[in-house]
Design a protein around this motif. Structure first.
Motif, mmCIF file in Angstrom:
data_model
loop_
_atom_site.group_PDB
_atom_site.id
_atom_site.type_symbol
_atom_site.label_atom_id
_atom_site.label_comp_id
_atom_site.label_asym_id
_atom_site.label_seq_id
_atom_site.Cartn_x
_atom_site.Cartn_y
_atom_site.Cartn_z
ATOM 1 N N ALA A 161 2.421 14.420 -14.122
ATOM 2 C CA ALA A 161 0.971 14.668 -14.655
ATOM 3 C C ALA A 161 0.799 13.866 -15.699
ATOM 4 C CB ALA A 161 0.816 15.994 -14.982
ATOM 5 N N ASP B 2 -0.424 10.836 -16.274
ATOM 6 C CA ASP B 2 -1.792 10.299 -15.900
ATOM 7 C C ASP B 2 -2.834 10.985 -16.175
ATOM 8 O OD1 ASP B 2 -0.273 7.879 -15.383
ATOM 9 O OD2 ASP B 2 -0.255 8.115 -12.989
ATOM 10 N N TYR B 3 -3.014 12.240 -15.668
ATOM 11 C CA TYR B 3 -3.653 13.380 -15.988
ATOM 12 C C TYR B 3 -4.078 13.485 -17.466
ATOM 13 C CZ TYR B 3 -6.135 17.792 -16.433
ATOM 14 O OH TYR B 3 -6.817 18.918 -16.989
ATOM 15 N N TYR B 4 -2.951 13.835 -18.297
ATOM 16 C CA TYR B 4 -2.880 13.828 -19.833
ATOM 17 C C TYR B 4 -3.483 12.732 -20.417
ATOM 18 C CZ TYR B 4 -0.634 18.321 -18.767
ATOM 19 O OH TYR B 4 -0.214 19.564 -18.536
ATOM 20 N N GLN B 5 -3.002 11.556 -19.800
ATOM 21 C CA GLN B 5 -3.497 10.452 -20.665
ATOM 22 C C GLN B 5 -4.978 10.001 -20.321
ATOM 23 O OE1 GLN B 5 -0.947 7.268 -19.227
ATOM 24 N NE2 GLN B 5 0.047 7.146 -21.249
ATOM 25 N N HIS B 6 -5.728 10.273 -19.238
ATOM 26 C CA HIS B 6 -6.870 10.140 -19.128
ATOM 27 C C HIS B 6 -7.841 11.353 -19.840
ATOM 28 C CE1 HIS B 6 -10.504 9.529 -16.845
ATOM 29 N NE2 HIS B 6 -10.800 11.066 -16.734
ATOM 30 N N PHE B 7 -7.448 12.534 -19.962
ATOM 31 C CA PHE B 7 -8.182 13.333 -20.642
ATOM 32 C C PHE B 7 -7.870 13.471 -22.364
ATOM 33 C CE2 PHE B 7 -8.784 15.294 -16.664
ATOM 34 C CZ PHE B 7 -10.077 15.507 -16.459
ATOM 35 N N PRO C 286 -7.048 23.896 -17.122
ATOM 36 C CA PRO C 286 -8.335 23.716 -16.664
ATOM 37 C C PRO C 286 -9.422 24.555 -17.604
ATOM 38 C CG PRO C 286 -7.071 24.675 -14.562
ATOM 39 C CD PRO C 286 -6.254 24.717 -16.070
ATOM 40 N N ASP D 169 -9.918 22.147 -20.782
ATOM 41 C CA ASP D 169 -10.858 20.963 -20.342
ATOM 42 C C ASP D 169 -12.106 21.232 -20.327
ATOM 43 O OD1 ASP D 169 -8.440 19.563 -20.310
ATOM 44 O OD2 ASP D 169 -8.106 19.461 -18.072
#
Length: 94
Positions: A31, A33-38, A91, A94
């Motif tokens: 995950a 990539d998910y954390y780097q995006h947000f 979630p 976010d």
């Protein structure tokens, strides 16, 4: 069904413990990539291992020290509850 020899049973127990420890780790690692995006201001590949391993060592130490005094059902239910709450927290934040 024949009984498993004690060395096979120990091997099976160690296999289950390893899977139980590495499966959440792989969930965090995949995950990234998910954390780097947000959260672009943080480096999740540096922060996540420190947080995960710290909590893992603390909980393992507590279970070694006090595990026999806590009922098995309580430990399992608490683990599932903590996991569920933490997964629902992602979630919501976010």
């Amino acid at each position: 069904m024949d009984q498993l020899p004690k060395d096979r049973l120990a091997y099976l127990c160690m296999l289950c413990l390893g899977i139980g420890s590495l499966l959440p780790w792989n969930a965090f690692v995949t995950a990234v990539d998910y954390y780097q995006h947000f959260y672009p201001q943080y480096h999740p590949d540096r922060v996540i291992p420190v947080l995960y391993m710290t909590i893992n060592v603390i909980v393992t130490g507590l279970l070694v020290k006090f595990g026999s005094s806590i009922d098995l059902n309580t430990r399992i239910l608490f683990g599932f509850a903590a996991y569920s709450v933490s997964m629902m927290g992602v979630p919501v934040t976010d």
